[in-house]
Every structure is written in C-alpha cells, then in structure tokens.
Design a protein around this motif. Structure first.
Motif, PDB file in Angstrom:
ATOM      1  N   ASN A 237     -35.329   5.221 -14.237  1.00 41.22           N
ATOM      2  CA  ASN A 237     -36.040   4.019 -13.815  1.00 41.22           C
ATOM      3  C   ASN A 237     -35.204   2.783 -14.048  1.00 41.22           C
ATOM      4  O   ASN A 237     -35.703   1.740 -14.431  1.00 41.22           O
ATOM      5  CB  ASN A 237     -37.365   3.928 -14.556  1.00 41.22           C
TER       6      ASN A 237
ATOM      7  N   LEU B 226     -21.102  -8.725  -3.055  1.00 41.00           N
ATOM      8  CA  LEU B 226     -22.256  -8.538  -2.186  1.00 41.00           C
ATOM      9  C   LEU B 226     -23.321  -9.594  -2.484  1.00 41.00           C
ATOM     10  O   LEU B 226     -23.541  -9.944  -3.646  1.00 41.00           O
ATOM     11  CB  LEU B 226     -22.863  -7.150  -2.399  1.00 41.00           C
TER      12      LEU B 226
ATOM     13  N   TYR C 265     -23.623   2.402 -15.936  1.00 39.58           N
ATOM     14  CA  TYR C 265     -24.532   1.284 -16.047  1.00 39.58           C
ATOM     15  C   TYR C 265     -24.979   1.120 -17.493  1.00 39.58           C
ATOM     16  O   TYR C 265     -24.785   2.010 -18.329  1.00 39.58           O
ATOM     17  CB  TYR C 265     -25.742   1.425 -15.121  1.00 39.58           C
TER      18      TYR C 265
ATOM     19  N   TYR D 106     -29.736  -5.585 -17.601  1.00 43.67           N
ATOM     20  CA  TYR D 106     -29.127  -4.444 -16.926  1.00 43.67           C
ATOM     21  C   TYR D 106     -27.810  -4.845 -16.253  1.00 43.67           C
ATOM     22  O   TYR D 106     -27.745  -5.855 -15.550  1.00 43.67           O
ATOM     23  CB  TYR D 106     -30.100  -3.865 -15.883  1.00 43.67           C
TER      24      TYR D 106
ATOM     25  N   ARG E 134     -33.273   2.563  -3.466  1.00 43.10           N
ATOM     26  CA  ARG E 134     -33.342   2.783  -4.905  1.00 43.10           C
ATOM     27  C   ARG E 134     -33.507   4.258  -5.177  1.00 43.10           C
ATOM     28  O   ARG E 134     -34.352   4.927  -4.572  1.00 43.10           O
ATOM     29  CB  ARG E 134     -34.508   2.013  -5.495  1.00 43.10           C
TER      30      ARG E 134
ATOM     31  N   ARG F  99     -35.678  -3.427 -14.858  1.00 41.35           N
ATOM     32  CA  ARG F  99     -35.347  -2.050 -14.533  1.00 41.35           C
ATOM     33  C   ARG F  99     -36.120  -1.539 -13.337  1.00 41.35           C
ATOM     34  O   ARG F  99     -35.745  -0.535 -12.755  1.00 41.35           O
ATOM     35  CB  ARG F  99     -35.644  -1.152 -15.723  1.00 41.35           C
ATOM     36  N   ASP F 100     -37.206  -2.177 -12.997  1.00 40.58           N
ATOM     37  CA  ASP F 100     -38.052  -1.621 -11.947  1.00 40.58           C
ATOM     38  C   ASP F 100     -37.438  -1.809 -10.571  1.00 40.58           C
ATOM     39  O   ASP F 100     -36.536  -2.611 -10.370  1.00 40.58           O
ATOM     40  CB  ASP F 100     -39.435  -2.257 -12.003  1.00 40.58           C
ATOM     41  N   SER F 101     -37.962  -1.037  -9.651  1.00 44.79           N
ATOM     42  CA  SER F 101     -37.309  -0.876  -8.360  1.00 44.79           C
ATOM     43  C   SER F 101     -37.243  -2.166  -7.564  1.00 44.79           C
ATOM     44  O   SER F 101     -36.378  -2.312  -6.710  1.00 44.79           O
ATOM     45  CB  SER F 101     -38.063   0.163  -7.554  1.00 44.79           C
ATOM     46  N   TRP F 102     -38.129  -3.112  -7.830  1.00 43.46           N
ATOM     47  CA  TRP F 102     -38.155  -4.299  -6.976  1.00 43.46           C
ATOM     48  C   TRP F 102     -37.176  -5.377  -7.408  1.00 43.46           C
ATOM     49  O   TRP F 102     -37.049  -6.400  -6.769  1.00 43.46           O
ATOM     50  CB  TRP F 102     -39.570  -4.875  -6.898  1.00 43.46           C
ATOM     51  N   TYR F 103     -36.460  -5.136  -8.487  1.00 42.60           N
ATOM     52  CA  TYR F 103     -35.480  -6.139  -8.913  1.00 42.60           C
ATOM     53  C   TYR F 103     -34.176  -5.936  -8.169  1.00 42.60           C
ATOM     54  O   TYR F 103     -33.525  -4.904  -8.305  1.00 42.60           O
ATOM     55  CB  TYR F 103     -35.228  -6.039 -10.408  1.00 42.60           C
ATOM     56  N   GLU F 104     -33.783  -6.937  -7.392  1.00 39.62           N
ATOM     57  CA  GLU F 104     -32.505  -6.819  -6.706  1.00 39.62           C
ATOM     58  C   GLU F 104     -31.367  -6.988  -7.707  1.00 39.62           C
ATOM     59  O   GLU F 104     -31.551  -7.498  -8.802  1.00 39.62           O
ATOM     60  CB  GLU F 104     -32.382  -7.871  -5.593  1.00 39.62           C
ATOM     61  N   GLN F 105     -30.194  -6.542  -7.297  1.00 43.15           N
ATOM     62  CA  GLN F 105     -29.006  -6.696  -8.123  1.00 43.15           C
ATOM     63  C   GLN F 105     -28.144  -7.831  -7.581  1.00 43.15           C
ATOM     64  O   GLN F 105     -28.075  -8.054  -6.378  1.00 43.15           O
ATOM     65  CB  GLN F 105     -28.213  -5.381  -8.144  1.00 43.15           C
TER      66      GLN F 105
ATOM     67  N   ASP G  13     -22.323 -17.214  -6.324  1.00 46.32           N
ATOM     68  CA  ASP G  13     -22.337 -15.991  -7.134  1.00 46.32           C
ATOM     69  C   ASP G  13     -23.083 -16.270  -8.442  1.00 46.32           C
ATOM     70  O   ASP G  13     -22.693 -17.142  -9.191  1.00 46.32           O
ATOM     71  CB  ASP G  13     -20.893 -15.538  -7.429  1.00 46.32           C
TER      72      ASP G  13
ATOM     73  N   PHE H  70     -33.134  -2.156   0.566  1.00 46.63           N
ATOM     74  CA  PHE H  70     -32.449  -3.443   0.413  1.00 46.63           C
ATOM     75  C   PHE H  70     -31.374  -3.578   1.484  1.00 46.63           C
ATOM     76  O   PHE H  70     -30.794  -2.598   1.933  1.00 46.63           O
ATOM     77  CB  PHE H  70     -31.777  -3.535  -0.960  1.00 46.63           C
TER      78      PHE H  70
ATOM     79  N   PHE I  17     -24.254  -9.456  -7.601  1.00 48.91           N
ATOM     80  CA  PHE I  17     -22.913  -8.918  -7.745  1.00 48.91           C
ATOM     81  C   PHE I  17     -21.891  -9.995  -8.094  1.00 48.91           C
ATOM     82  O   PHE I  17     -21.988 -11.137  -7.653  1.00 48.91           O
ATOM     83  CB  PHE I  17     -22.487  -8.225  -6.445  1.00 48.91           C
ATOM     84  N   GLY I  18     -20.891  -9.572  -8.856  1.00 49.06           N
ATOM     85  CA  GLY I  18     -19.752 -10.416  -9.138  1.00 49.06           C
ATOM     86  C   GLY I  18     -18.771 -10.416  -7.973  1.00 49.06           C
ATOM     87  O   GLY I  18     -18.976  -9.714  -6.982  1.00 49.06           O
TER      88      GLY I  18
ATOM     89  N   TYR J  85     -28.265  -0.475 -19.953  1.00 46.59           N
ATOM     90  CA  TYR J  85     -29.634  -0.985 -20.013  1.00 46.59           C
ATOM     91  C   TYR J  85     -29.893  -1.716 -21.320  1.00 46.59           C
ATOM     92  O   TYR J  85     -31.046  -1.912 -21.713  1.00 46.59           O
ATOM     93  CB  TYR J  85     -30.661   0.122 -19.784  1.00 46.59           C
TER      94      TYR J  85
ATOM     95  N   TYR K 187     -27.772  -5.925   1.886  1.00 47.46           N
ATOM     96  CA  TYR K 187     -26.808  -6.839   1.292  1.00 47.46           C
ATOM     97  C   TYR K 187     -25.752  -7.177   2.333  1.00 47.46           C
ATOM     98  O   TYR K 187     -25.471  -6.382   3.240  1.00 47.46           O
ATOM     99  CB  TYR K 187     -26.107  -6.207   0.094  1.00 47.46           C
TER     100      TYR K 187
ATOM    101  N   TYR L 228     -24.144  -3.122 -14.256  1.00 48.08           N
ATOM    102  CA  TYR L 228     -23.663  -1.954 -13.521  1.00 48.08           C
ATOM    103  C   TYR L 228     -22.197  -2.148 -13.154  1.00 48.08           C
ATOM    104  O   TYR L 228     -21.763  -3.269 -12.896  1.00 48.08           O
ATOM    105  CB  TYR L 228     -24.462  -1.776 -12.215  1.00 48.08           C
TER     106      TYR L 228
ATOM    107  N   ILE M  95     -40.465  -3.532  -0.455  1.00 45.13           N
ATOM    108  CA  ILE M  95     -41.059  -2.763  -1.550  1.00 45.13           C
ATOM    109  C   ILE M  95     -42.375  -2.160  -1.078  1.00 45.13           C
ATOM    110  O   ILE M  95     -42.616  -0.966  -1.198  1.00 45.13           O
ATOM    111  CB  ILE M  95     -41.287  -3.644  -2.793  1.00 45.13           C
TER     112      ILE M  95
END
Lengths: 115, 114
Positions: free
Chosen positions: A99, A44, B48, B31, A94, B97-103, B1, A34, B105-106, B50, A36, B33, A51
């Motif tokens: 997970n 961010l 974090y 999720y 990641r 939760r899977d890896s392809w989900y971006e986060q 945001d 990723f 931010f506040g 979940y 940011y 963090y 992926i």
C-alpha cells in the motif's frame, strides 16, 4: 499482474487539431490511473489522475482523460494542440501489492505537435 | 519542480566503481522512490522508502542499495557499477501512501558507466 500499455511510440498532430494519446491497463480490482508529462531534460510532471467518480477527468494545461472501464482504457485528450505540448507522455497505474502507492508506468508516447 | 533536488545531475564513471546518487527534498514527505528510465521501458522502480530507515525493493533492485537516515535525504548506491546501469535516474516523493497521492519527481541524474 498489473500492467500499462501505450500502443503508440509517437503521435503527430498539427497545431490547433485535437490530440489523443492512448493508454490501456490491466489491474486487479479498481484502477487508479495517472498521466505524467516529461519535457526534454526535465523530470516528470503530474497532469491528472482518476481515482473514482466522473469518467472524464480534467487536468493541467487543458488536458483531460477519459476513463473507460469496459475497454480498460484511459486515453489522454486535448481539444486543440499547442506546439508547446510536444513532450513525452506517460500513463501509469497504481500497483496493488502493498500500500505504498507504487506506480507502474507505460513505455511512454512522444507527442509531436507541428506548427 | 516541487522541492526536490538530485545530485549530481550528470556523472560518467567506469565499470566496477561505486556510485552514490543523492535525492534531497524540502517537502517533508514521508515516501520517497528511486526509478530508472530507459528507452522502451518507461520508468521502473528500483527501491522506495516509507520512512527514516524503512526501505524496500522495487522491481529492478539487483545491484542497487539505498539508505535513508533523514526524512529529507534518500541515497541510491551502485556498489559496483556496470554498463547495464547506464540510465537516467529519477527520485520521486509522495505525501501519503494511499493510491490517490500523486508522486512528484526530481530533475533526474544522467549516469553513464563506461
């Protein structure tokens, strides 16, 4: 152990010139990468992600990144820099433990675009 | 945001006092963090969550605790603040939760411990 390195603390480029912000990674298995961006006094913002699939990923604001598996790199690029691109850029990978989508961030690279 | 607020945005406190930072989301994401940002370190994960009442430690959890009694709120508590906890704290949320989900931010909370 998973890790991300951004070898340059700061990158300076003139407006209109191409820019590259470097990122290298170390992971077990397939990497999920990723980029940011952080503008002053802001959180961010997500730019793009890799992926799977095409090694060239296009993202927001005209940015793109090239995934290179043999060099374990994921450099951020833009063909023509704008002054408004000046910000702090973070590369992230990641983590594979669990997970829950935990991210490991590089230390950040400040991009300065001069008029 | 993306529907994330943090409060307070700035706080100055003294060593030894308890501090609670709040993260509130309107996205109904499961999720959440807490990170801290320090020069030369990028962002480091503190704790974090979940799900409601489901939390776990990150890489720099010592001296911090968290609670999540509602989907929308994730609280970070410094039980007895120390000068080493002076930092900028960011909350993030993720749809899955899977890896392809971006986060997402506040805006961050700047905490100074004197």
């Amino acid at each position: 152990a998973q890790s991300v390195a951004q070898p340059e603390d700061q990158v300076n480029v003139a407006e209109g010139n191409p820019l590259t912000v470097k990122c290298t990674y170390s992971v077990s298995g397939n990497p999920y990468l990723f980029w940011y961006v952080q503008y002053p006094n802001r959180g961010l913002q997500f730019l793009l992600k890799y992926i799977t699939g095409d090694n060239l990923v296009k993202g927001s604001y005209g940015f793109e990144a090239e995934f290179n598996k043999s060099q374990t790199s994921f450099h951020l690029k833009k063909p023509s820099a704008l002054v408004s691109d000046s910000a702090l850029y973070f590369c992230a990978v990641r983590a594979l433990s669990g997970n829950t989508g935990k991210l490991i961030f590089g230390q950040g690279t400040t991009l300065q675009v001069k008029p | 945001d993306a529907g994330i607020t943090q409060s307070p945005r700035h706080k100055v406190t003294e060593t030894g006092t308890p501090v609670t930072l709040r993260c509130h989301q309107t996205e109904n994401h499961r999720y959440m963090y807490w990170y801290r940002q320090d020069p030369g370190h990028g962002l480091r994960l503190i704790h974090y969550s979940y799900g409601v009442k489901d939390t776990d430690k990150g890489e720099v959890s010592d001296g911090y605790s968290v609670s999540r009694s509602k989907t929308e709120d994730f609280l970070l508590t410094l039980e007895s603040a120390t000068s080493s906890q002076t930092s900028v704290y960011f909350c993030a949320i993720s749809e899955g939760r899977d890896s392809w989900y971006e986060q997402f931010f506040g805006p961050g909370t700047r905490l100074t411990v004197l």
